[in-house]
Structures are given as C-alpha cells and as structure tokens.
Design a protein around this motif. Sequence first.
Motif, short mmCIF file in Angstrom:
data_model
loop_
_atom_site.label_atom_id
_atom_site.label_comp_id
_atom_site.label_asym_id
_atom_site.label_seq_id
_atom_site.Cartn_x
_atom_site.Cartn_y
_atom_site.Cartn_z
N GLY A 279 0.78 -1.22 0.00
CA GLY A 279 0.00 0.00 0.00
C GLY A 279 0.81 1.27 0.00
N VAL A 280 2.12 1.17 -0.22
CA VAL A 280 3.00 2.33 -0.24
C VAL A 280 3.46 2.58 -1.67
CG1 VAL A 280 5.15 3.33 0.60
CG2 VAL A 280 3.76 1.87 2.11
N ALA A 281 3.28 3.79 -2.17
CA ALA A 281 3.65 4.13 -3.53
C ALA A 281 5.17 4.25 -3.69
CB ALA A 281 2.99 5.44 -3.94
N ASP A 282 5.64 3.95 -4.88
CA ASP A 282 7.05 4.15 -5.19
C ASP A 282 7.35 5.65 -5.32
OD1 ASP A 282 7.44 1.43 -5.30
OD2 ASP A 282 7.30 1.30 -7.48
N THR A 283 8.58 6.02 -5.03
CA THR A 283 9.03 7.40 -5.24
C THR A 283 9.93 7.45 -6.46
OG1 THR A 283 10.96 7.08 -3.81
CG2 THR A 283 8.92 7.84 -2.76
N TRP A 284 10.08 8.63 -7.01
CA TRP A 284 10.82 8.77 -8.26
C TRP A 284 12.30 8.43 -8.11
CZ3 TRP A 284 15.02 11.99 -8.72
CH2 TRP A 284 15.20 12.92 -7.69
N ASP A 285 12.83 8.56 -6.89
CA ASP A 285 14.27 8.42 -6.72
C ASP A 285 14.66 7.13 -5.99
OD1 ASP A 285 13.13 9.16 -4.33
OD2 ASP A 285 14.74 10.54 -3.76
N GLN A 286 13.73 6.20 -5.77
CA GLN A 286 14.13 4.98 -5.05
C GLN A 286 14.92 4.08 -6.01
OE1 GLN A 286 10.05 3.70 -4.09
NE2 GLN A 286 10.47 1.76 -5.11
N PRO A 287 15.89 3.32 -5.48
CA PRO A 287 16.83 2.58 -6.35
C PRO A 287 16.20 1.41 -7.10
CG PRO A 287 17.26 2.12 -4.04
CD PRO A 287 16.27 3.24 -4.07
N LEU A 288 15.09 0.85 -6.61
CA LEU A 288 14.47 -0.28 -7.29
C LEU A 288 12.96 -0.12 -7.27
CD1 LEU A 288 15.02 -3.07 -8.62
CD2 LEU A 288 14.52 -4.09 -6.40
#
Length: 581
Positions: A279-288
Amino acid sequence: MVGLASPAQAATSATATYAKGSDWGGGFEGKWTVKNTGTTTITNWTVEWDFPTGTRVTSAWDADVTNVGNRWTAKNKSWAAALAPGASTTFGFNGTGPGAPSNCKINGANCEGGPTDPLPTAPGTPTSSNVTETSAVISWTAATDNTGIKNYDLLRDGLKIATVTGLTYTDNTLAKGTEYSYTVQARDTIDQLGPLSAAHTFTTPGTGPGGNKIKMGYFTNWGVYGRNYHVKNLVTSGSAAKITHINYAFGNVQNGRCTIGDSYSDYERAYTADLSVDGVADTWDQPLRGSFNQLRKLKQQYPHIKILFSFGGWTWSGGFTQAMQNPAAFAQSCYDLVEDPRWADVFDGIDLDWEYPNACGLTCDSSGPAVMKNMAQAFRTKFGPNYLVTAAITADSKTGGKIDAADYGGAAQYLNWYNVMTYDFFGAWSAQGPTAMHSPLNSYIPIPEPAWTSANAIAKLKLKGVPANKLLLGVGFYGRGWTGVTQTLPGGTATGPAPGTYEPGFEDYKVLKNTCPASGTAGGTAYAKCGSNWWGYDTPATIGSKMTWAKNQELGGAFWWEFSGDTSNGELVTAVHNGLQ
C-alpha cells in the motif's frame, strides 16, 4: 592447496598438489597443480591417486583422466606436457562423493606431503534443539584426525548449507511444518573430507504452506500490461499464503548471456499505492521499482516464498545454443544478473527454460544429448549448493521424442527439480482437430497420440534416472479450444481455433468457467462444448485428482502456467494447495 604424499626426494623432479573448489552437496570441483621442482625440463607427466569407494570423477579438463576401480590416472594434454624448471600447470575435474584423494604419485614418485594420510572420522550424529517454526540449533560431537580437524561441513537435505569451525550451527532459514534432514562431515588440516555422519531428521512446528511438496507458479512480466495482473494480486487472491515458490518469467538469453527481458516491467515501473503490495507508492528516486521491488515486498510479508528468475521460454529459447558454446561464461553472466546488487535479495535461484535442448521448438538445436547435463553442471558449479537451480523441460515421451533427445537423467544430479511441462500436448495449431484435452493425465479414447500424457512423461523421466521427488507435475491455468465443432465428446473435427481474449485457441480458466462450463472429463481433464466452440481445460476438481496422483507417484509437487489465468480468489491455486496437503 593441499600437498599429498611424502616430501620430494632428490630424484623427484615434480610435485602435485590438490585443492577442492566448489562443493554443492551432490558434487564438487577438484583441481591439481603440477609443478617442476627439478633442474631440467619435464617432457611428460602422469598423476595418480586413490579415491575411496563412492567418490569418482565425472568430467575433467586440461588432462585425460581415467580409472581402474578406485585408482585414478591423469595424463597431460599435448599442450601441457613440457614444464620448464619452476613452471607449473593445472587441470581440474568435477566429481561426486564425499572422499578426498590419497596415495598420490607423480611420474611414479611420491607427491609432496604424506603418502597416505587417513581421513577424519565421522562426527557424531547431529541433534536439534530450540526448534521453532523457522529456525533450529544443530549440534554434533567432534570428529578425530591425526593432523587435527580444520572445520565441518553441515548438509541439509543433502546440500551443504554452512562450513563452521565449532560444533554447533543455528539455521534460521527453515519453513514451518517442514521436515529437514541434517548430516555433517569433518575436514582435516590438509583439507581431506571424512565420511558423513548419520542423519538426524526432524519437522518444524506449525502447518506449512506446502509441507514437503513444492507449489510453484509462473508470474509473467508482461502480465502487468494487458492482463493487469500484478504481484499484489497474489496477496488479494489468497494465493501467496498457499504457494512455496514463484518463477518470474522471463529473462532473455542473447549473445551467449542472460539479459533482462523487460526492464520497465522488471525494475523501472513506478507503482501507485493502490497496486503496491504494502500500500505504499514508489518514489521517483528509489533505487528499485517495478515487479522486482513488489516481489521484495511480497517476501517481507510471506518469508516462506522462494523466488527464481526464469530465463528463456518458448520465444527466447533460441539463444541457448550460442550460450552453451561456453557454459561457464553463460552461467557466470546469469549469476551476475540474478545477483545484481539492486535486487540480489529478491531471488533465491534460477530456472532454465530451454525449449528444447538438442531438439526443435520455435527454433532447432543440435548441440548433442550431453548439452543438458553440461548446462546443469555449469550452473550448479557457479551458483553453488545454496541456490535453487531448476529447469523447465519437455513432456514429449514418444520413442525418439524430445525426452530421448537430451540427457535429462544425467542433468538431474545438479538440479533441485524439473518443471515437466505436461500441457500443450494438443491444440488448435491442428486447425481441423481432432479436438483433444491439451493436458491429459492418462490416455483415453480417442487421444490423437497415446504417448502424449502426463503419466507417460513422468514414467519415462523416472526410467531415465530422474528421482521422483525432482519431478513437478505441470498444470495449465487455461484451455485450448477449436471452433466449427459439432461433437461434444473429444475427437471431433473443427474448422479452426476458437476465439480467445488474447490469442485464438487460448483462453484463461477464469473466463472459461463462466462462458463455457465443463460438461465432462476424459484422460483426467475436463472438456466443454458451447455452441460451435469446444474447449479442454483443468478445473479445481480435475486438479485435485491430479494432485492425488502426484502424491501417489511421490513427485516433488506441482507447478502451473500461470497465475493470471486463475480467478480473483485463486480457485486453482487453492486446488493445488489442498490436493498436495
């Protein structure tokens, strides 16, 4: 490296020293180094040694290795015959068994070291304590040896999991409700391995997601597009709690290497909160990001699940032929990709889906029958004993068919299991029929080819030397169908493939159960006729019967192609799960 035999005397112009490399439980890699310690050039050399009964060389390189009984002889290749003073050369081999070489001779003289050094004794039978659903403390009493004990190898279910210097090890990688068997063997200060201890077996508490049976499904990277099937669907359907393994399909094989199949789906796509496992969205700068990150989140919630990266498949099998011209380099490239630091914690092994070695699929291969064994051996050598190495293989059991084309029995010793593709025996590529179940368990009248059944494929692989517990029964979560059919029973004529959502002649179970419900069974699989369309497919009931059969055959479990064909509440996964309990 370990010297064997007594110190070189003045007349001895060479030494031979032995080193043991990789050890994957069912086999190991050994290496000899021959060195000219004299003052004149050696023109030829021969190394001899004894292996204890049960230990043998299975293949060798850079020397010609033969044996008479337990006495082994290695003679130089022509390019390695001459050794100038001080020069050395090496040759290696793969072997099976727990023993170490002894009574070494080079050109008839003793090698460097003691002529015959006794092996360590077997350690005491292991015991278990502090057993929980996911861990246990394994202990044993010491072995003895005239030179002293260097360390111990601990094996679980025949595969080495640790090398320790003490007499205890805590295994934190267990699954609940699962039986495990431990043995231990000692290594002395000159790296000789002694005999295995007696085995100690116990079962962790709790009800496991599959007990000792493997319940594995394919998750396709293209399914996130038109099918809108994501890793989160494994959770919402209830399937994640009922499976043991996932094959992530597919990576490609290109230019002799394993490569990424779809970088966007695999690790670039940013997931919104509603589609994310936690339920947690990805962020633009996360490595994977992408499915790899979703699989990581899945494993955090369901730590019992093991995930393998599958390479090849029908469309991408053509690259295996070139890759197997250098098996070691091929295996290295795949290891580097699976163990990429960005997602190394996601994958527990590799699945090799070559359709088909030394036979024809989308493309044809003529590498020879040994190519399957050579591939399995190279990958086990590279990945070692603690990784899963598996293969998806043909179910063509006709005399002279695809099972006969490659050494699947010889390869089995290096693999954890085979995914036997006991589906797609028949389909609307034969446009005029006859209509037939694409995944029959047993023969029936009028089956188009009597040899093409799941039971025949499993029986033939057993005859080829594949242990039953290394065979998984394949199930299709889809149907194959024809149109222009007037006959309800199988064996009717047709005018072409039935319409399908994604391709003609193919439809998911989740659609067929509503649009064309099953009306009968033949060969252990269901069929249905709706208007002029005729379909053969598995239902929860036929899957349940197949799982009972698999248990009676003592198979390792079952697998399916693929998750997105199931209903939103995982009816077919549930049928596999319940059937293998």
